[in-house]
Scaffold this motif. Structure first.
Motif, short mmCIF file in Angstrom:
data_model
loop_
_atom_site.label_atom_id
_atom_site.label_comp_id
_atom_site.label_asym_id
_atom_site.label_seq_id
_atom_site.Cartn_x
_atom_site.Cartn_y
_atom_site.Cartn_z
N TRP A 81 0.72 -1.28 0.13
CA TRP A 81 0.05 -0.06 -0.04
C TRP A 81 0.82 1.17 -0.02
CZ3 TRP A 81 -5.32 0.26 -0.70
CH2 TRP A 81 -5.63 -1.06 -0.61
N LEU A 82 2.16 1.21 -0.16
CA LEU A 82 3.08 2.28 0.03
C LEU A 82 2.94 3.02 -1.36
CD1 LEU A 82 6.05 0.80 1.61
CD2 LEU A 82 4.40 2.37 2.69
N LEU A 83 3.05 4.45 -1.38
CA LEU A 83 3.14 4.95 -2.33
C LEU A 83 4.37 4.76 -3.22
CD1 LEU A 83 2.27 7.68 -3.99
CD2 LEU A 83 3.73 8.93 -2.70
N PRO A 84 4.14 4.27 -4.58
CA PRO A 84 5.41 4.11 -5.64
C PRO A 84 6.43 5.27 -5.34
CG PRO A 84 3.27 3.64 -6.50
CD PRO A 84 2.97 4.07 -5.34
N ALA A 85 7.62 4.84 -5.43
CA ALA A 85 8.67 5.93 -5.36
C ALA A 85 8.78 6.49 -6.63
CB ALA A 85 9.89 5.06 -4.91
N ALA A 86 8.37 5.70 -7.76
CA ALA A 86 8.33 6.25 -9.03
C ALA A 86 7.37 7.65 -9.14
CB ALA A 86 8.01 5.33 -9.99
N PHE A 87 6.15 7.54 -8.36
CA PHE A 87 5.47 8.61 -8.61
C PHE A 87 6.04 10.03 -7.70
CE2 PHE A 87 1.09 6.13 -8.21
CZ PHE A 87 1.21 5.96 -9.60
N SER A 88 6.97 9.81 -7.02
CA SER A 88 7.66 11.05 -6.37
C SER A 88 8.63 11.52 -7.40
CB SER A 88 8.40 10.64 -5.12
OG SER A 88 7.93 9.89 -4.23
N ALA A 89 9.19 10.77 -8.39
CA ALA A 89 10.12 11.41 -9.30
C ALA A 89 9.23 11.78 -10.56
CB ALA A 89 10.68 9.93 -10.05
N SER A 90 8.29 11.16 -11.01
CA SER A 90 7.10 11.57 -11.83
C SER A 90 6.70 13.04 -11.45
CB SER A 90 6.05 10.66 -12.42
OG SER A 90 5.23 10.34 -11.10
N THR A 91 6.18 13.23 -10.32
CA THR A 91 5.72 14.42 -9.56
C THR A 91 6.88 15.36 -9.79
OG1 THR A 91 4.32 13.15 -8.00
CG2 THR A 91 4.75 15.59 -7.61
N PHE A 92 8.24 15.31 -9.45
CA PHE A 92 9.11 16.18 -9.76
C PHE A 92 9.26 16.69 -11.39
CE2 PHE A 92 13.72 16.98 -10.90
CZ PHE A 92 14.03 18.16 -10.21
N LEU A 93 9.45 15.65 -12.13
CA LEU A 93 9.21 15.92 -13.67
C LEU A 93 8.09 16.82 -13.98
CD1 LEU A 93 10.62 12.26 -14.72
CD2 LEU A 93 11.95 14.56 -14.70
N LEU A 94 6.90 16.59 -13.36
CA LEU A 94 5.89 17.28 -13.91
C LEU A 94 6.06 18.80 -13.43
CD1 LEU A 94 2.99 16.98 -15.11
CD2 LEU A 94 1.95 16.59 -12.92
N ALA A 95 6.43 18.94 -12.25
CA ALA A 95 6.66 20.11 -11.79
C ALA A 95 7.80 20.94 -12.42
CB ALA A 95 6.91 20.41 -10.27
N ALA A 96 8.81 20.30 -12.89
CA ALA A 96 10.07 20.88 -13.66
C ALA A 96 9.41 21.41 -14.94
CB ALA A 96 10.75 19.97 -13.74
N GLY A 97 8.67 20.34 -15.74
CA GLY A 97 7.93 20.87 -16.86
C GLY A 97 7.23 22.25 -16.91
N SER A 98 6.27 22.04 -15.78
CA SER A 98 5.55 23.10 -15.55
C SER A 98 6.11 24.51 -15.50
CB SER A 98 4.49 22.83 -14.64
OG SER A 98 3.74 23.99 -14.32
N LEU A 99 7.32 24.28 -14.64
CA LEU A 99 8.16 25.69 -14.32
C LEU A 99 8.86 26.03 -15.82
CD1 LEU A 99 9.72 27.60 -12.56
CD2 LEU A 99 11.36 26.11 -12.23
N THR A 100 9.42 25.01 -16.40
CA THR A 100 10.18 25.29 -17.72
C THR A 100 9.08 26.14 -18.81
OG1 THR A 100 9.93 23.03 -18.56
CG2 THR A 100 12.09 23.87 -17.51
N LEU A 101 7.99 25.57 -18.89
CA LEU A 101 6.82 25.87 -19.91
C LEU A 101 6.55 27.58 -19.45
CD1 LEU A 101 4.16 23.41 -20.89
CD2 LEU A 101 5.79 24.77 -22.46
N GLN A 102 6.41 27.72 -18.16
CA GLN A 102 6.01 29.16 -17.70
C GLN A 102 7.22 29.99 -18.01
OE1 GLN A 102 3.10 29.85 -16.08
NE2 GLN A 102 3.79 31.96 -16.50
N LEU A 103 8.46 29.64 -17.67
CA LEU A 103 9.60 30.29 -18.23
C LEU A 103 9.80 30.78 -19.88
CD1 LEU A 103 12.54 28.72 -16.19
CD2 LEU A 103 11.45 31.07 -15.65
#
Length: 231
Positions: A81-103
């Motif tokens: 039932w643990l949150l997959p560690a990959a979801f943490s990585a994908s969340t970081f990538l999603l936030a990074a893409g959001s920031l770069t698009l805003q830039l």
């Protein structure tokens, strides 16, 4: 003796790699020339064909990276039932893409074309990596699902899997749109007066980011409480 054999084997492998690279060089040069002419030509059909080829290459790259992750990293145990560690990585990538698009949006508004295109490239890379990691995470989530008909249809993990899959499909559509906008940017179609496509992609990405945060909250709360709906 074994060391000498290893050295000879490595040398033979390096020779094979060099020969393969030499044989592929004309093909790569031809592809580069075709991409250059497609970006700078006025042919609409050539541009659409290039866009389609970029989408196929991006999907193939994402699937390949997901397969590599699946091979190298261990799969979760069934019933976890643990949150997959990959979801943490994908969340970081999603936030990074959001920031770069805003830039990138800010740079095109200020007519900084080089930085604008560079940020778009970064967003495409972040989006491709996000899809790859997300596919791996979804595979792990599916593998950790308890193998009973009741749990497969009513558990919190099954609910999270469906939501995350729908989110991944919508993100794939956003990435296709971003590739289209990126190719147009290299044709010089956007400036400080016209940047509608960049704005739409940025809003789309931000919206998917907010939706993903909601999915994570629902999944974490359900998993932490051990909630499983009654039949």
């Amino acid at each position: 003796m074994h060391r000498r054999w290893d050295i000879q084997r490595r040398e033979h492998t390096n020779v094979l790699y060099a020969e393969a690279w030499i044989e592929m060089t004309p093909l790569l040069e031809g592809i580069s020339e075709w991409v250059f002419h497609s970006l700078h030509a006025n042919s609409r059909s050539g541009f659409v064909l290039l866009w389609f080829a970029c989408c196929l290459a991006d999907v193939a790259l994402g699937i390949g990276l997901a397969a590599v992750l699946r091979t190298l990293l261990p799969a979760p145990l069934p019933g976890s039932w643990l949150l997959p560690a990959a979801f943490s990585a994908s969340t970081f990538l999603l936030a990074a893409g959001s920031l770069t698009l805003q830039l990138s949006l800010r740079n095109v508004q200020r007519e900084r074309q080089r930085l604008f295109r560079q940020r778009l490239r970064w967003a495409v890379v972040a989006g491709t990596l996000f899809l790859a990691v997300q596919c791996y995470a979804l595979g792990g989530l599916l593998a950790g699902q308890p193998r009973t008909p009741f749990n497969a249809s009513t558990s919190a993990q099954a609910f999270a899997f469906v939501l995350a899959s729908l989110h991944a499909m919508h993100f794939a559509l956003a990435l296709v749109c971003l590739l289209y906008v990126t190719l147009l940017a290299y044709q010089g179609r956007y400036d400080h007066e016209y940047y509608w496509g960049v704005l739409v992609c940025t809003i789309f990405w931000h919206t998917l980011g907010v939706a993903w945060c909601g999915i994570l909250v629902v999944y974490v709360l359900s998993a932490a409480s051990g909630f499983v709906p009654s039949p």
